[in-house]
Scaffold this active site. Structure first.
Site, mmCIF file in Angstrom:
data_model
loop_
_atom_site.group_PDB
_atom_site.id
_atom_site.type_symbol
_atom_site.label_atom_id
_atom_site.label_comp_id
_atom_site.label_asym_id
_atom_site.label_seq_id
_atom_site.Cartn_x
_atom_site.Cartn_y
_atom_site.Cartn_z
ATOM 1 N N PHE A 149 -28.548 25.588 -7.843
ATOM 2 C CA PHE A 149 -29.588 26.285 -8.468
ATOM 3 C C PHE A 149 -30.356 25.342 -9.560
ATOM 4 O O PHE A 149 -31.497 25.762 -9.908
ATOM 5 C CB PHE A 149 -28.879 27.411 -9.535
ATOM 6 C CG PHE A 149 -28.349 26.792 -10.759
ATOM 7 C CD1 PHE A 149 -29.109 26.745 -11.878
ATOM 8 C CD2 PHE A 149 -26.925 26.352 -10.805
ATOM 9 C CE1 PHE A 149 -28.570 26.177 -13.067
ATOM 10 C CE2 PHE A 149 -26.380 25.901 -12.009
ATOM 11 C CZ PHE A 149 -27.425 25.621 -13.139
ATOM 12 N N GLU A 176 -28.232 31.321 -4.427
ATOM 13 C CA GLU A 176 -28.665 32.700 -4.649
ATOM 14 C C GLU A 176 -29.159 33.032 -5.943
ATOM 15 O O GLU A 176 -29.786 34.251 -6.280
ATOM 16 C CB GLU A 176 -27.386 33.756 -4.071
ATOM 17 C CG GLU A 176 -26.292 33.458 -5.081
ATOM 18 C CD GLU A 176 -25.337 32.146 -4.961
ATOM 19 O OE1 GLU A 176 -25.789 31.080 -4.325
ATOM 20 O OE2 GLU A 176 -24.117 32.165 -5.463
ATOM 21 N N SER A 226 -21.671 21.679 -6.777
ATOM 22 C CA SER A 226 -20.357 21.254 -7.704
ATOM 23 C C SER A 226 -19.461 20.312 -6.734
ATOM 24 O O SER A 226 -19.159 20.701 -5.752
ATOM 25 C CB SER A 226 -19.838 22.485 -8.315
ATOM 26 O OG SER A 226 -19.387 23.327 -7.224
ATOM 27 N N CYS A 281 -27.715 17.002 -12.806
ATOM 28 C CA CYS A 281 -26.589 16.364 -12.446
ATOM 29 C C CYS A 281 -26.586 14.996 -13.002
ATOM 30 O O CYS A 281 -25.707 14.009 -12.880
ATOM 31 C CB CYS A 281 -26.555 16.213 -10.739
ATOM 32 S SG CYS A 281 -28.040 15.585 -10.252
HETATM 33 P P1 NAD Z 1 -22.245 25.522 -6.706
HETATM 34 O O1 NAD Z 1 -21.462 24.229 -5.857
HETATM 35 O O2 NAD Z 1 -21.947 26.623 -7.455
HETATM 36 O O3 NAD Z 1 -23.422 25.867 -5.485
HETATM 37 C C1 NAD Z 1 -23.960 25.075 -4.821
HETATM 38 C C2 NAD Z 1 -24.254 25.979 -3.423
HETATM 39 O O4 NAD Z 1 -23.295 26.107 -2.693
HETATM 40 C C3 NAD Z 1 -25.159 27.241 -3.313
HETATM 41 O O5 NAD Z 1 -25.906 27.204 -2.474
HETATM 42 C C4 NAD Z 1 -24.082 28.349 -3.307
HETATM 43 O O6 NAD Z 1 -24.287 29.562 -2.997
HETATM 44 C C5 NAD Z 1 -23.144 27.417 -2.669
HETATM 45 N N1 NAD Z 1 -21.589 27.962 -2.921
HETATM 46 C C6 NAD Z 1 -21.164 27.884 -4.209
HETATM 47 N N2 NAD Z 1 -19.757 28.462 -3.786
HETATM 48 C C7 NAD Z 1 -19.582 28.316 -2.763
HETATM 49 C C8 NAD Z 1 -18.140 28.433 -1.905
HETATM 50 N N3 NAD Z 1 -17.079 28.703 -2.428
HETATM 51 N N4 NAD Z 1 -18.152 28.128 -0.455
HETATM 52 C C9 NAD Z 1 -19.421 27.899 -0.090
HETATM 53 N N5 NAD Z 1 -20.478 27.696 -0.499
HETATM 54 C C10 NAD Z 1 -20.604 27.995 -1.837
HETATM 55 O O7 NAD Z 1 -23.371 24.597 -7.604
HETATM 56 P P2 NAD Z 1 -24.432 24.970 -8.630
HETATM 57 O O8 NAD Z 1 -23.784 25.685 -9.887
HETATM 58 O O9 NAD Z 1 -25.404 25.883 -7.897
HETATM 59 O O10 NAD Z 1 -25.340 23.856 -9.072
HETATM 60 C C11 NAD Z 1 -24.722 22.977 -10.151
HETATM 61 C C12 NAD Z 1 -23.671 21.842 -9.561
HETATM 62 O O11 NAD Z 1 -24.325 21.082 -8.702
HETATM 63 C C13 NAD Z 1 -23.381 20.983 -10.666
HETATM 64 O O12 NAD Z 1 -21.943 20.635 -10.636
HETATM 65 C C14 NAD Z 1 -24.371 19.716 -10.468
HETATM 66 O O13 NAD Z 1 -23.789 18.302 -10.883
HETATM 67 C C15 NAD Z 1 -24.175 19.506 -9.115
HETATM 68 N N6 NAD Z 1 -25.576 18.964 -8.777
HETATM 69 C C16 NAD Z 1 -25.462 17.741 -7.958
HETATM 70 C C17 NAD Z 1 -26.297 16.973 -7.777
HETATM 71 C C18 NAD Z 1 -26.281 15.500 -7.049
HETATM 72 O O14 NAD Z 1 -27.225 15.145 -6.669
HETATM 73 N N7 NAD Z 1 -24.898 15.059 -7.170
HETATM 74 C C19 NAD Z 1 -27.728 17.388 -7.966
HETATM 75 C C20 NAD Z 1 -27.881 18.762 -8.629
HETATM 76 C C21 NAD Z 1 -26.703 19.392 -8.804
#
Ligand code: NAD
Length: 493
Positions: A149, A176, A226, A281
């Site tokens: 997000f 989403e 994450s 991140c």
């Molecule tokens: P998230 O892991 O909750 O979601 C990321 C994506 O995965 C979304 O599209 C979501 O719909 C999907 N998703 C979530 N749970 C899932 C599951 N159980 N099974 C399958 N798909 C699933 O992350 P978020 O809250 O949207 O974003 C924040 C996180 O992203 C933080 O931890 C941040 O550090 C990380 N991030 C990392 C980078 C990087 O380059 N390393 C960059 C941006 C964000």
């Protein structure tokens, strides 16, 4: 109620699964739209369309692919405000921050415009007598991107610009929570002349992700999100025989040595700790203050942090916006509320930021100890922790012992110390007097340890590698005059 659709085969397609998610306005806490959640069949439809488009897109000349990307770049410039509007409305970040996100995403489109140079192979004439050897790189097929997000436009652009330039077709599953920016990108791609089916968006949740992970026609998955989800995506995707790069969370430490310029270090800590409300991140979440710099540094950070203006994107003076959801705001608040019991000192509590939305102001915790929740967890909010240590060696140990290894930074006037830190830090990205060292698009982005699963960083040269497979051709065009039977094992001669 506004409905947010899929984008499949060059068209906006309403969801048909009967399942949907709610998109809130984080600045007011009100519901603003419903986003369709794709069923397995809808994901299959998007992959089938992308698979069908692959044959002709991979045959499209490099100069035409580059031309489409140049058109797309121009449209992102001319109509960038539409992308910025979508980001600010659903994510909540202020417009200057959203414009910065777009600018960093655009760099990746500009890099991909150079695809004719990036895909040049190697050629060895006369590797053996009359035999030439050369290498080419070819696209993988349908590739998928699953994005977080916090960067609803930039992270998709990290992926799709290179993937498409390399000749793949792309299925994006955006977050989403703020799905509309991806649809603006889809419209601009179409207007740029990208053929139907090359860039598709399926909105959704775990159902869509699970199907992409198991779909036999999906050749590769790029994931950013994450760490627990990244780890699982990598495991399941590679089990299914796919190429996977899965970027996870972070806990970025900024080391400040006693000789650092305190004002400069405090400016950097405030910018990198509270920018985008800490939902980056590459945000700095721990300042490691070495020796006597701690007291003046905490004072300088606190003085600056109290002046940060929190507000909605509609307020031109606001510098940071709300958090993404009420649950997340409450979770972030919990770290500040629980800090004293864990032995830390709450210098600033941002809990009283006010407003109806999910606002939380800059918070500063001092004397935060390893082993406590505030130190160990990725808070992903405007909470900066200061950990005090006595030596450079202790500071490096904290950086290197941390399970995450996304980025780190050092602030010092000592070139030797900075160079040693660059050598010793176990992180994918290091800043020297630079707090958020996100590489320019012609390098690649990625962490170490639990911040990345896979062996290719995202975007830049490693992105081109990830989205292509190598082929080496050994060729002989015999001169009939010199041809003879030779039953020996082929050797170079
Ligand atoms: P998230 O892991 O909750 O979601 C990321 C994506 O995965 C979304 O599209 C979501 O719909 C999907 N998703 C979530 N749970 C899932 C599951 N159980 N099974 C399958 N798909 C699933 O992350 P978020 O809250 O949207 O974003 C924040 C996180 O992203 C933080 O931890 C941040 O550090 C990380 N991030 C990392 C980078 C990087 O380059 N390393 C960059 C941006 C964000």
């Amino acid at each position: 109620m506004r409905s947010i659709n899929h984008w499949i085969g060059g068209k906006s397609i309403p969801g048909g699964s009967g399942r949907h998610g709610t998109v809130f306005d984080p600045a007011t806490g009100t519901v603003q739209a419903e986003v369709a959640f794709a069923s397995v069949e809808e994901v299959d439809q998007a992959v089938a369309v992308a698979d069908e488009a692959f044959g002709s897109w991979r045959s499209t000349s490099l100069s035409r692919r580059s031309e489409v990307l140049f058109n797309f770049r121009q449209l992102l410039h001319d109509r960038g405000s539409e992308v910025v509007d979508a980001i600010s409305a659903e994510h909540g970040k202020v417009r200057s921050d959203a414009a910065g996100e777009l600018a960093r995403g655009l760099e990746n489109v500009e890099f991909a415009c150079g695809i004719p140079s990036l895909l040049k192979g190697e050629f060895s004439e006369q590797a053996s007598t009359g035999v030439d050897v050369y290498s080419i790189r070819q696209p993988l097929g349908v590739v998928a991107g699953i994005t977080p997000f916090n960067f609803p436009a930039m992270v998709p652009l990290w992926m799709c610009a290179n993937a498409i330039a390399c000749g793949n077709t792309f299925v994006l599953k955006p977050s989403e929570k703020d799905p509309s920016a991806s649809l603006v990108l889809a419209e601009l791609f179409a207007e740029a002349g990208l053929p139907e089916g090359v860039f598709n968006v399926v909105q959704g949740d775990k159902v869509a992700v699970d199907r992409l992970l198991e779909h036999p026609q999906v050749a590769a998955i790029s994931f950013v999100g994450s760490t627990p989800v990244a780890r699982e995506i990598y495991r399941r995707g590679t089990d299914a025989g796919k190429r996977v790069q899965a970027l996870g969370g972070a806990k970025n430490h900024m080391v400040v040595l006693p000789d650092a310029d305190v004002g400069l270090a405090a400016d950097a800590a405030v910018s990198a700790g509270y920018g985008s409300s800490g939902e980056r991140c590459m945000a700095v979440s721990v300042v490691v203050a070495v020796g006597a710099v701690a007291d003046p540094l905490v004072e300088a950070i606190a003085e600056r942090a109290t002046r940060v203006k929190v507000g909605p994107a509609s307020d031109p003076d606001a510098e940071i916006g709300p958090l993404i959801s009420a649950e997340h705001r409450d979770r972030v608040r919990g770290y500040v509320a629980g800090a004293t019991a864990e032995g830390a000192e709450v210098v600033l509590d941002g809990g009283d930021a006010g407003g109806d939305g999910y606002f939380f102001g800059p918070s500063l915790l001092d004397r935060v100890q390893p082993g406590t929740r505030a130190y160990e967890d990725e808070i992903f909010g405007p909470v900066l922790s200061v950990t005090r240590v006595d030596s450079y060696a202790e500071a490096v140990r904290l950086v290197n012992d941390n399970p995450y290894g996304n980025g780190t930074a050092i602030f010092t006037r000592d070139g030797g110390a900075a160079r040693r830190f660059q050598f010793e830090a176990k992180c994918g990205m290091v800043g020297i007097n630079v707090p958020i060292p996100v590489p320019v698009a012609y390098y690649s982005f990625g962490g170490w340890k639990a911040s990345l699963f896979g062996d290719r960083h995202i975007y830049g040269p490693e992105g081109v590698d990830f989205y292509t497979q190598g082929k080496v051709v050994t060729a002989r065009w015999p001169d009939p005059a010199t041809s003879s039977v030779d039953l020996g094992f082929p050797r170079t001669r």
